[in-house]
Each structure stands twice: as C-alpha cells, then as structure tokens.
Design a protein around this motif. Structure first.
Motif, PDB file in Angstrom:
ATOM      1  N   CYS A  29       0.833  -1.206   0.000  1.00 45.00           N
ATOM      2  CA  CYS A  29       0.000   0.000   0.000  1.00 45.00           C
ATOM      3  C   CYS A  29       0.868   1.255   0.000  1.00 45.00           C
ATOM      4  N   CYS A  31      -0.488   4.357   0.127  1.00 41.57           N
ATOM      5  CA  CYS A  31      -1.301   5.504   0.552  1.00 41.57           C
ATOM      6  C   CYS A  31      -0.531   6.384   1.544  1.00 41.57           C
ATOM      7  N   CYS A  34      -0.508   5.161   5.327  1.00 42.20           N
ATOM      8  CA  CYS A  34       0.496   4.117   5.607  1.00 42.20           C
ATOM      9  C   CYS A  34       1.895   4.729   5.639  1.00 42.20           C
ATOM     10  N   TRP A  45       1.001  -5.521   3.381  1.00 38.64           N
ATOM     11  CA  TRP A  45      -0.035  -6.035   4.292  1.00 38.64           C
ATOM     12  C   TRP A  45      -0.564  -7.383   3.837  1.00 38.64           C
ATOM     13  N   ARG A  71      -5.215   1.605  13.813  1.00 35.27           N
ATOM     14  CA  ARG A  71      -3.992   0.810  13.711  1.00 35.27           C
ATOM     15  C   ARG A  71      -3.464   0.521  15.093  1.00 35.27           C
ATOM     16  N   GLU A 138      -9.734  -1.441   1.267  1.00 39.29           N
ATOM     17  CA  GLU A 138      -8.751  -0.416   1.597  1.00 39.29           C
ATOM     18  C   GLU A 138      -8.536   0.578   0.480  1.00 39.29           C
TER      19      GLU A 138
HETATM   20 ZN   LIG Z   1      -2.308   2.321   3.047  1.00 39.12          ZN
END
Ligand SMILES: [Zn+2]
Ligand SMILES: [Zn+2]
Length: 138
Positions: A29, A31, A34, A45, A71, A138
């Motif tokens: 990921c 993003c 993250c 992940w 998280r 996600e």
């Molecule tokens: Zn992410």
C-alpha cells in the motif's frame, strides 16, 4: 490449529502476535496514511480473520488513523503492527514486515499507486491499482 501459523512482533520485543489460517489481500500500500504512520515509502499487508489473530505478548497502542480505521503499534518502539476498518471488525490486516519470516507471505499487487513516491521504481510486474482494489478493500 489448522493451516499455517505466522508469528511476529515489534522491534523492541514488547509486543508479539500470532496469526493463522489463510491470508488474503496481500498487497503493497502506497497511501499517504500508511506512509506517514510507518515513516516508510510504502507498507506491505496481508488480511487475516480477526478471530485468527491474537496478541500473545504485551499491550499494543491504538491510533485512529482516519475516521474509518485504526492501527495497532508498539507504544515503546513504534512498530506498526495491524490495521482494521471499523466497519469490518471481522478482519485484521497485519504488516508483513513485522513477521518473524517476512518472506512467508508474498504480496500480489500494489494499491494507491497514485500516491507512490516518484523515486520508487517498481519492476516486480505485479498489478497496480491507482486507488484501492476494484473490490473496494482499503
Ligand atoms: Zn495504506
Ligand atoms: Zn516494541
């Protein structure tokens, strides 16, 4: 216990976990959440059934990283450990790099590549999704 068993934990060793069963949605990921949460260029992940994931040592800290998810991380050393959507508490995402054997689970694609840092050059040939997967995960 049926199937594979995966163990992992944080850098300092205060928090340990065990996951079992068959992981799904193995992904890298890119993003921004993250990235900032980990201080790394992207985070890898895999998803487990929440019932198949347990913290076996220590008490992780919890942070609401957005309105829709939280998280878990080590309150001592900061290692990012899990991700969970509020709307789907039956699933827990685990950071592959916190596994004792991080090579045991292989990501199958990249998500949020519209946020990918320009100096990252990917040559793994995996599918790239500009945002989340078409499935909406996600
Ligand atoms: Zn992410
Ligand atoms: Zn720690």
């Amino acid at each position: 216990m049926v199937g594979n068993v995966y163990t992992g934990g944080c850098l300092c060793g205060r928090i340990r976990y065990r996951a079992s069963g068959k992981p799904s949605d193995e992904t890298h990921c890119h993003c921004e959440i993250c990235r900032r949460a980990s201080g790394a260029a992207f985070v890898s992940w895999a998803t487990f059934k929440a019932a198949d994931f347990v913290f076996t040592k220590g008490e992780p800290a919890r942070f609401d990283s957005s309105e829709i998810a939280f998280r878990h991380f080590c309150p001592n050393c900061g290692t990012q450990l899990t991700f969970q959507f509020h709307k789907s508490p039956q699933f827990t995402d685990v950071t592959l790099a916190s596994l004792d054997d991080p090579g045991a689970i292989t990501p199958v694609d990249h998500i949020w590549t519209n946020r990918q840092i320009p100096w990252i050059r990917l040559a793994d040939g995996l599918p790239r999704h500009v945002e989340s997967r078409p499935s909406g995960d996600e």
